[in-house]
Motif scaffolding. Structure first.
Motif, PDB file in Angstrom:
ATOM      1  N   GLN A 266       0.855  -1.174   0.000  1.00 19.80           N
ATOM      2  CA  GLN A 266       0.000   0.000   0.000  1.00 19.80           C
ATOM      3  C   GLN A 266       0.895   1.229   0.000  1.00 19.80           C
ATOM      4  OE1 GLN A 266      -2.650  -0.358   3.314  1.00 19.80           O
ATOM      5  NE2 GLN A 266      -1.107   0.041   4.853  1.00 19.80           N
ATOM      6  N   SER A 267       0.359   2.332  -0.490  1.00 20.61           N
ATOM      7  CA  SER A 267       1.150   3.552  -0.680  1.00 20.61           C
ATOM      8  C   SER A 267       0.508   4.720   0.030  1.00 20.61           C
ATOM      9  CB  SER A 267       1.281   3.866  -2.176  1.00 20.61           C
ATOM     10  OG  SER A 267       1.856   2.790  -2.867  1.00 20.61           O
ATOM     11  N   ALA A 268       1.336   5.687   0.435  1.00 25.01           N
ATOM     12  CA  ALA A 268       0.810   6.875   1.108  1.00 25.01           C
ATOM     13  C   ALA A 268       1.812   8.015   1.028  1.00 25.01           C
ATOM     14  CB  ALA A 268       0.475   6.573   2.568  1.00 25.01           C
ATOM     15  N   GLY A 269       1.295   9.231   1.099  1.00 24.73           N
ATOM     16  CA  GLY A 269       2.128  10.430   1.155  1.00 24.73           C
ATOM     17  C   GLY A 269       1.417  11.499   1.961  1.00 24.73           C
ATOM     18  N   ILE A 270       2.192  12.453   2.486  1.00 26.80           N
ATOM     19  CA  ILE A 270       1.632  13.489   3.361  1.00 26.80           C
ATOM     20  C   ILE A 270       2.154  14.858   2.956  1.00 26.80           C
ATOM     21  CG2 ILE A 270       3.497  13.143   5.050  1.00 26.80           C
ATOM     22  CD1 ILE A 270       1.500  13.917   7.255  1.00 26.80           C
ATOM     23  N   ILE A 271       1.306  15.867   3.102  1.00 29.65           N
ATOM     24  CA  ILE A 271       1.755  17.265   3.074  1.00 29.65           C
ATOM     25  C   ILE A 271       1.564  17.794   4.492  1.00 29.65           C
ATOM     26  CG2 ILE A 271       1.470  19.577   2.123  1.00 29.65           C
ATOM     27  CD1 ILE A 271       0.267  18.411  -0.343  1.00 29.65           C
ATOM     28  N   PRO A 272       2.649  17.938   5.249  1.00 35.80           N
ATOM     29  CA  PRO A 272       2.517  18.436   6.622  1.00 35.80           C
ATOM     30  C   PRO A 272       2.627  19.966   6.664  1.00 35.80           C
ATOM     31  CG  PRO A 272       4.740  17.633   6.260  1.00 35.80           C
ATOM     32  CD  PRO A 272       4.024  17.514   4.943  1.00 35.80           C
ATOM     33  N   ILE A 273       1.742  20.594   7.424  1.00 38.76           N
ATOM     34  CA  ILE A 273       1.848  22.037   7.670  1.00 38.76           C
ATOM     35  C   ILE A 273       1.660  22.263   9.172  1.00 38.76           C
ATOM     36  CG2 ILE A 273       0.941  22.616   5.375  1.00 38.76           C
ATOM     37  CD1 ILE A 273      -1.681  23.401   6.768  1.00 38.76           C
ATOM     38  N   LYS A 274       1.848  23.504   9.600  1.00 36.44           N
ATOM     39  CA  LYS A 274       1.677  23.825  11.019  1.00 36.44           C
ATOM     40  C   LYS A 274       0.200  23.995  11.332  1.00 36.44           C
ATOM     41  CE  LYS A 274       6.219  25.987  11.536  1.00 36.44           C
ATOM     42  NZ  LYS A 274       6.966  27.247  11.850  1.00 36.44           N
ATOM     43  N   SER A 275      -0.432  22.875  11.653  1.00 35.43           N
ATOM     44  CA  SER A 275      -1.861  22.871  11.955  1.00 35.43           C
ATOM     45  C   SER A 275      -2.159  21.716  12.891  1.00 35.43           C
ATOM     46  CB  SER A 275      -2.681  22.732  10.667  1.00 35.43           C
ATOM     47  OG  SER A 275      -4.044  22.504  10.951  1.00 35.43           O
ATOM     48  N   PHE A 317      -3.446   5.008  -0.173  1.00 32.57           N
ATOM     49  CA  PHE A 317      -3.995   4.054  -1.130  1.00 32.57           C
ATOM     50  C   PHE A 317      -3.828   2.687  -0.481  1.00 32.57           C
ATOM     51  CE2 PHE A 317      -2.816   7.833  -3.365  1.00 32.57           C
ATOM     52  CZ  PHE A 317      -3.799   8.003  -4.328  1.00 32.57           C
ATOM     53  N   SER A 318      -4.903   2.217   0.161  1.00 35.46           N
ATOM     54  CA  SER A 318      -4.802   1.095   1.088  1.00 35.46           C
ATOM     55  C   SER A 318      -4.882  -0.249   0.381  1.00 35.46           C
ATOM     56  CB  SER A 318      -5.905   1.179   2.143  1.00 35.46           C
ATOM     57  OG  SER A 318      -7.176   1.066   1.547  1.00 35.46           O
ATOM     58  N   ALA A 319      -4.177  -1.216   0.959  1.00 39.00           N
ATOM     59  CA  ALA A 319      -4.217  -2.578   0.450  1.00 39.00           C
ATOM     60  C   ALA A 319      -5.594  -3.168   0.665  1.00 39.00           C
ATOM     61  CB  ALA A 319      -3.164  -3.423   1.169  1.00 39.00           C
ATOM     62  N   ALA A 320      -6.029  -3.969  -0.303  1.00 33.95           N
ATOM     63  CA  ALA A 320      -7.325  -4.647  -0.265  1.00 33.95           C
ATOM     64  C   ALA A 320      -8.460  -3.653  -0.470  1.00 33.95           C
ATOM     65  CB  ALA A 320      -7.509  -5.423   1.031  1.00 33.95           C
ATOM     66  N   GLY A 327      -5.360  -3.344   5.370  1.00 31.24           N
ATOM     67  CA  GLY A 327      -4.500  -2.201   5.074  1.00 31.24           C
ATOM     68  C   GLY A 327      -4.695  -1.050   6.037  1.00 31.24           C
ATOM     69  N   SER A 328      -5.951  -0.752   6.373  1.00 34.30           N
ATOM     70  CA  SER A 328      -6.247   0.370   7.260  1.00 34.30           C
ATOM     71  C   SER A 328      -5.680   0.151   8.661  1.00 34.30           C
ATOM     72  CB  SER A 328      -7.760   0.591   7.343  1.00 34.30           C
ATOM     73  OG  SER A 328      -8.269   1.018   6.107  1.00 34.30           O
ATOM     74  N   ILE A 329      -5.822  -1.073   9.178  1.00 30.32           N
ATOM     75  CA  ILE A 329      -5.324  -1.357  10.522  1.00 30.32           C
ATOM     76  C   ILE A 329      -3.809  -1.214  10.580  1.00 30.32           C
ATOM     77  CG2 ILE A 329      -5.016  -3.218  12.212  1.00 30.32           C
ATOM     78  CD1 ILE A 329      -7.865  -4.111  11.533  1.00 30.32           C
ATOM     79  N   ASN A 330      -3.120  -1.687   9.544  1.00 34.05           N
ATOM     80  CA  ASN A 330      -1.667  -1.533   9.508  1.00 34.05           C
ATOM     81  C   ASN A 330      -1.255  -0.071   9.416  1.00 34.05           C
ATOM     82  OD1 ASN A 330       0.136  -4.205   9.182  1.00 34.05           O
ATOM     83  ND2 ASN A 330      -1.898  -4.584   8.350  1.00 34.05           N
ATOM     84  N   PHE A 331      -1.997   0.718   8.649  1.00 29.77           N
ATOM     85  CA  PHE A 331      -1.721   2.151   8.553  1.00 29.77           C
ATOM     86  C   PHE A 331      -1.923   2.832   9.905  1.00 29.77           C
ATOM     87  CE2 PHE A 331      -3.826   6.314   8.151  1.00 29.77           C
ATOM     88  CZ  PHE A 331      -2.772   7.067   7.634  1.00 29.77           C
ATOM     89  N   LEU A 332      -3.019   2.531  10.572  1.00 25.44           N
ATOM     90  CA  LEU A 332      -3.317   3.156  11.862  1.00 25.44           C
ATOM     91  C   LEU A 332      -2.289   2.796  12.926  1.00 25.44           C
ATOM     92  CD1 LEU A 332      -7.170   2.589  11.837  1.00 25.44           C
ATOM     93  CD2 LEU A 332      -6.039   4.814  11.802  1.00 25.44           C
TER      94      LEU A 332
END
Length: 497
Positions: A266-275, A317-320, A327-332
């Motif tokens: 599974q794939s993921a990306g983030i845009i972090p800002i001060k929030s 973009f979660s597995a399964a 996929g969601s549980i592994n991400f969390l």
């Protein structure tokens, strides 16, 4: 001179007010189809690329196999998902998202277990001489639910109908018929310990679709072949089986399969800002090409408008698929905690999803032209989720798209997020129709979802101008007050003299 100065000030202030009004009016009446033109184009381009990846692997699978059976289909689906995940990770890197997985990676490898049927399952009604009375079709009338209590094997005998597995869990070798009113998987350990051969229970169409998906941790699969066969049937089949059992017929079940270790991505990306706020946009990879294409296009759109971003955003973009929490549980599990005001939106293709959400409602027939919102609402999250649903509903009415709402769904991956304290909503939507090699994008739905996401993620493109003008107007008003105060003082001075 003073009167002339005040006249100029009033003219300038009026001009500012007119400009402010025009800007607000133009922003309210903005043509969103123009705003999202590039997004629509990128969605179509992404969809074409995703189709090529899927077709390439599918063709390879056909060339390498003489038989197109369930085994090859399962393997093919995993290969397609993994290849799509690699494609997505390249896109996220290209869009300058930050990775979130271990090793500064955009992808996460998950060790899992899947299964392959050695031969097609059999589920039949037979008489005492083993003559077939009724043969049921796999994936239509029934499925074999495979989990940690499952075993391969075959059995042919009369079944017992029970109502309370905790009081009468059956004995060794029994086939048990249990209505969904009385059955719960929490009873499976009891049934397992009593060495029963099989259970048959009825489930909703939704569970029938989702139940034959298998991605489990390898550690929970028993190495012993001492479980039972679990058969999920639809309501019509269950009623027939109960009647045949009452008449004295036997049930024949055959389920021969083997577990296979697999690695899924599974794939993921983030845009972090001060929030302190966070929005997570989740798109399951399995059978969800149109939403993958859109989400990638929207991820690029957000990066292009990063200067307007008002909170942190993660694209996962979660597995399964969304019925499988894997996929969601592994991400969390990556995060110790989430910000208090976190929200999660899951984009799932309606054609592979919830056919029977509204089966008990009048005119609740499955319809691709509609959008279905599902969530798990409780006393603790009702206020927040009501606010989210109302916002979506308001935009959908503006775009003239019908939205159906189900707030009592606990079987999709939004529940995994809600359980972690995140307000989560699944948006079941079909954005692209791919029929007879013709791709038809639905701009209304893309505009609707994009406006909804924008309302969480982006400041108005006019907000800086509006702030500047507002400050200017306040300054002018203060100057007017100041000059008027000075003018009054001068008049008083003249009167005194």
């Amino acid at each position: 001179m003073i009167k002339l100065f005040f006249l100029k000030i009033k003219i300038h202030s009026s001009l500012f007010l007119v400009i402010l009004f025009l800007l607000i009016f133009s922003s309210c009446s903005y043509n969103y189809s123009d705003l999202y033109n590039s997004l629509l184009t990128n969605t179509a381009n992404n969809f074409e690329e995703i189709k090529k990846i899927s077709l390439k692997i599918s063709q390879s699978a056909v060339n390498n196999s003489q038989i197109n059976n369930n085994n090859n289909i399962e393997k093919e689906n995993i290969e397609i998902d993994n290849e799509l995940s690699l494609y997505i990770s390249k896109k996220l890197k290209e869009y300058n998202y930050q990775p979130i997985f271990e090793g500064n990676s955009y992808t996460e490898y998950l060790d899992a277990i899947t299964y392959q049927f050695i031969q097609e399952p059999i589920f039949e009604i037979v008489d005492m001489k083993n003559k077939v009375i009724k043969k049921y079709e796999y994936s239509k009338d029934y499925i074999i639910k495979i989990d940690q209590y499952s075993t391969s094997g075959s059995i042919s005998k009369r079944a017992l109908t029970i109502t309370d597995p905790s009081l009468f869990p059956g004995t060794k070798g029994d086939i048990l018929i249990i209505s969904k009113v009385f059955y719960d998987e929490k009873y499976d350990p009891i049934l397992y310990n009593n060495k029963i051969s099989a259970i048959i229970t009825n489930v909703s169409e939704e569970q029938l679709i989702s139940g034959n998906s298998l991605l489990l941790s390898g550690s929970i699969i028993s190495s012993k072949n001492d479980g039972f066969i679990k058969v999920f049937v639809n309501d019509k089949t269950f009623s027939e089986i109960a009647q045949y059992t009452y008449q004295g017929f036997k049930i024949k079940i055959k389920s021969n399969f083997e577990f296979k270790p697999v690695s899924i991505l599974q794939s993921a990306g983030i845009i972090p800002i001060k929030s302190d706020n966070l929005t997570i946009i989740v798109t399951p990879i399995t059978n969800n090409n149109s939403n993958i294409a859109y989400t990638l296009a929207y991820a690029k759109y957000i990066q292009d408008n990063k200067k307007y971003l008002k909170q942190n955003v993660i694209f996962l973009f979660s597995a399964a698929d969304d019925f499988n929490f894997f996929g969601s549980i592994n991400f969390l599990s990556i995060f110790n905690s989430f910000p208090e005001n976190s929200s999660c939106f899951i984009l799932e293709d309606i054609t592979t999803s919830l056919y029977s959400l509204f089966e008990n409602e009048e005119n609740g027939r499955f319809d691709q032209d509609k959008i279905i919102l599902t969530t798990a609402m409780s006393k603790n999250n009702a206020k927040q989720l009501d606010r989210i649903i109302s916002r979506f509903d308001k935009i959908s009415k503006k775009e003239n798209v019908e939205t159906l709402i189900n707030t009592k769904n606990f079987s999709q991956s939004h529940f995994a997020y809600i359980y972690s304290g995140i307000n989560a909503l699944t948006i079941n939507i079909k954005m692209i129709d791919d029929c007879e090699n013709t791709i038809r994008i639905n701009p209304k739905k893309i505009n609707l979802v994009s406006q909804f996401f924008d309302s969480y993620l982006l400041h108005s493109k006019y907000y800086k101008i509006i702030i500047i003008i507002s400050v200017s107007i306040v300054t002018i008003i203060l100057l007017l007050i100041l000059f008027k105060y000075k003018g009054n003082n001068k008049d008083k001075g003249r009167n005194l003299s």
